[in-house]
Design a protein around this motif. Structure first.
Motif, PDB file in Angstrom:
ATOM      1  N   LEU A  86     -18.219  31.437   8.281  1.00  0.00           N
ATOM      2  CA  LEU A  86     -16.923  30.914   7.863  1.00  0.00           C
ATOM      3  C   LEU A  86     -17.100  29.677   6.990  1.00  0.00           C
ATOM      4  O   LEU A  86     -16.246  28.795   6.969  1.00  0.00           O
ATOM      5  CB  LEU A  86     -16.080  30.566   9.100  1.00  0.00           C
ATOM      6  CG  LEU A  86     -15.798  31.721  10.066  1.00  0.00           C
ATOM      7  CD1 LEU A  86     -15.153  31.198  11.336  1.00  0.00           C
ATOM      8  CD2 LEU A  86     -14.911  32.764   9.407  1.00  0.00           C
ATOM      9  N   GLY A  87     -18.216  29.625   6.280  1.00  0.00           N
ATOM     10  CA  GLY A  87     -18.485  28.448   5.461  1.00  0.00           C
ATOM     11  C   GLY A  87     -18.697  27.216   6.326  1.00  0.00           C
ATOM     12  O   GLY A  87     -19.172  27.295   7.463  1.00  0.00           O
ATOM     13  N   GLY A  88     -18.304  26.067   5.787  1.00  0.00           N
ATOM     14  CA  GLY A  88     -18.536  24.804   6.487  1.00  0.00           C
ATOM     15  C   GLY A  88     -17.785  24.657   7.784  1.00  0.00           C
ATOM     16  O   GLY A  88     -18.119  23.800   8.611  1.00  0.00           O
ATOM     17  N   SER A  89     -16.764  25.488   8.004  1.00  0.00           N
ATOM     18  CA  SER A  89     -16.004  25.421   9.255  1.00  0.00           C
ATOM     19  C   SER A  89     -16.689  26.171  10.386  1.00  0.00           C
ATOM     20  O   SER A  89     -16.256  26.086  11.543  1.00  0.00           O
ATOM     21  CB  SER A  89     -14.600  25.999   9.047  1.00  0.00           C
ATOM     22  OG  SER A  89     -14.671  27.400   8.838  1.00  0.00           O
ATOM     23  N   GLY A 337     -24.486  20.716   1.838  1.00  0.00           N
ATOM     24  CA  GLY A 337     -23.987  22.072   1.633  1.00  0.00           C
ATOM     25  C   GLY A 337     -22.852  22.435   2.552  1.00  0.00           C
ATOM     26  O   GLY A 337     -21.826  22.947   2.113  1.00  0.00           O
ATOM     27  N   MET A 338     -22.997  22.198   3.856  1.00  0.00           N
ATOM     28  CA  MET A 338     -21.943  22.423   4.845  1.00  0.00           C
ATOM     29  C   MET A 338     -21.902  21.197   5.759  1.00  0.00           C
ATOM     30  O   MET A 338     -22.932  20.619   6.089  1.00  0.00           O
ATOM     31  CB  MET A 338     -22.196  23.691   5.660  1.00  0.00           C
ATOM     32  CG  MET A 338     -22.240  24.951   4.815  1.00  0.00           C
ATOM     33  SD  MET A 338     -22.526  26.403   5.837  1.00  0.00           S
ATOM     34  CE  MET A 338     -22.980  27.603   4.580  1.00  0.00           C
ATOM     35  N   PHE A 339     -20.701  20.827   6.193  1.00  0.00           N
ATOM     36  CA  PHE A 339     -20.546  19.533   6.864  1.00  0.00           C
ATOM     37  C   PHE A 339     -20.010  19.632   8.290  1.00  0.00           C
ATOM     38  O   PHE A 339     -19.954  18.634   9.006  1.00  0.00           O
ATOM     39  CB  PHE A 339     -19.604  18.649   6.019  1.00  0.00           C
ATOM     40  CG  PHE A 339     -19.557  17.214   6.443  1.00  0.00           C
ATOM     41  CD1 PHE A 339     -20.702  16.423   6.461  1.00  0.00           C
ATOM     42  CD2 PHE A 339     -18.357  16.632   6.827  1.00  0.00           C
ATOM     43  CE1 PHE A 339     -20.655  15.099   6.852  1.00  0.00           C
ATOM     44  CE2 PHE A 339     -18.292  15.306   7.218  1.00  0.00           C
ATOM     45  CZ  PHE A 339     -19.445  14.537   7.229  1.00  0.00           C
ATOM     46  N   GLY A 340     -19.644  20.845   8.722  1.00  0.00           N
ATOM     47  CA  GLY A 340     -18.931  20.969   9.984  1.00  0.00           C
ATOM     48  C   GLY A 340     -19.640  20.383  11.187  1.00  0.00           C
ATOM     49  O   GLY A 340     -19.014  19.740  12.043  1.00  0.00           O
ATOM     50  N   VAL A 341     -20.958  20.591  11.299  1.00  0.00           N
ATOM     51  CA  VAL A 341     -21.673  20.112  12.475  1.00  0.00           C
ATOM     52  C   VAL A 341     -21.645  18.588  12.568  1.00  0.00           C
ATOM     53  O   VAL A 341     -21.603  18.015  13.669  1.00  0.00           O
ATOM     54  CB  VAL A 341     -23.117  20.658  12.492  1.00  0.00           C
ATOM     55  CG1 VAL A 341     -23.988  19.998  11.436  1.00  0.00           C
ATOM     56  CG2 VAL A 341     -23.734  20.510  13.879  1.00  0.00           C
TER      57      VAL A 341
END
Length: 389
Positions: A86-89, A337-341
């Protein structure tokens, strides 16, 4: 409770969090190396051993078969894995997925992990092209993802009178928090005038309206509330979480100024039995300044179209009306690249009171909101300390 999800509230908790090396890690380290660093740190934070991990939740755009690659590299043999893309989410969604798996007896200790060397490996933005799914957008030559978010910003400005200065306030507030975070990548002074004068990337967004490009990894460990109470740190309980999605490509977004966060936020708050007014700290996926503006509106912190006035006069900065992105966010802390975590990591540390100079006082309820794709996947989680149960 929405959708019969009363079981979710307080049944699991985050017990360990950590980042890897951040910024520019240089040649020689891979995304898997950074995942390993972060995992070791999160296990130590929780007081657990690698052998305790029996659930693995990970996603990557930078290597294939993420659960297989990560499990092999770490030397673990999970009995449950999830790589929902789900991308960055994705990583915020994994809080919900891990809770479901733990409650179903499919695993007991879940690792949520991410790593990327985007800066060291390339440093460039993803661009729409032949390698992507064929899209009606391609003939217009968009520079994705920034062009998609610029469309939303331009529409919000047209529809509600939002100004570039108001968007710039969001970047400035993030920088003020970053200046209190020794691990933030960008800590120099930043003013509204600086944001407006910086290089235009996609009108109306300048380079300072856009997130960083960095290396970095993060890890989060989730287990049952019962087991969490016996571990090293005070547990941070998952009180509510929900997902929503309306589109993938930006040209299919039903309304450029309203995201599916209106659904995910409402459901997460209902499950948690809380309201936006109860939130002490909000970690919102700020890949671009317009994200923060839209999510403040859609999650109920202010009315639709009121985001511009809501963020004025340092409202999101230290000492403002709402503590938002207290690490410095994707705009100033890191964005590999992805920030959710990283949203989860900061929320947990705030709720534990571990953030030093940037610590928010009397902090008991934290909201984490992840966004993936082109304002596509929206995932909201509400976290709380022991006083919220």
């Amino acid at each position: 409770m929405t959708g019969g999800e009363a079981w979710l509230r307080g049944s699991t908790a985050v017990v360990g969090v950590a980042e890897s090396d951040l910024g520019r890690v240089g040649p020689g380290l891979t995304a898997l190396d950074l995942i390993a660093q972060a995992t070791a740190g999160a296990l130590d934070d929780a007081g657990l051993e690698k052998a305790d991990i029996d659930g693995l939740f990970c996603h990557s755009a930078f290597f294939q078969n993420p659960p297989l690659a990560v499990a092999q590299y770490l030397g673990i043999r999970p009995r449950y894995s999830d790589s929902s893309a789900l991308g960055g989410s994705s990583f915020v969604a994994y809080l919900r997925h891990a809770t479901a798996a733990i409650n179903a007896g499919m695993c007991e200790v879940a690792l949520i992990a991410y790593g990327s060397t985007q800066l060291s490996s390339s440093g460039g933005l993803v661009r729409s092209g032949a390698a992507m799914l064929k899209s009606y957008e391609l003939p217009f030559g968009p520079r994705l993802p920034v062009t998609a978010y610029a469309l939303a910003a331009a529409r919000h400005m047209h529809q509600f009178g939002t100004t570039r200065e108001q968007l710039a306030e969001i970047a400035v507030a993030a920088r003020k928090w970053a200046q209190l975070n020794p691990r933030a990548y960008e800590r120099q002074d930043l003013t509204v005038a600086d944001v407006l004068a910086s290089r235009m990337v996609s009108t109306p967004l300048t380079i300072r309206d856009c997130c960083l490009v960095t290396d970095g990894g993060g890890a989060v460990i989730v287990t049952s509330a019962e087991r969490a109470r016996s571990l090293r740190k005070a547990p941070v309980f998952i009180l509510g979480a929900a997902e929503a999605q309306w589109h993938n490509d930006i040209f299919q977004m039903p309304e450029l100024t309203t995201t599916a966060a209106v659904e995910s936020g409402a459901r997460a708050f209902e499950i948690a039995g809380l309201r936006p007014a109860d939130v002490d700290v909000a970690q919102l996926y700020d890949a671009f300044t317009v994200n923060t503006l839209l999510f403040l509106e859609d999650l109920g912190f202010c009315g639709k179209g009121e985001g511009g006035s809501f963020v004025e006069r340092g409202a999101l900065a230290p000492g403002g009306r709402l503590a938002v992105n207290t690490s410095g966010g994707g705009l100033s802390y890191c964005h590999p690249g992805m920030f959710g975590v990283f949203l989860i990591i900061e929320a947990v540390r705030q709720l534990r009171g571990e953030c030093g100079d940037r610590q928010v006082g009397d902090c008991h309820v934290g909201l984490v909101h992840g966004s993936g794709g082109m304002l596509s996947s929206q995932v909201t989680a509400v976290l709380g300390d022991g006083s919220t149960l």
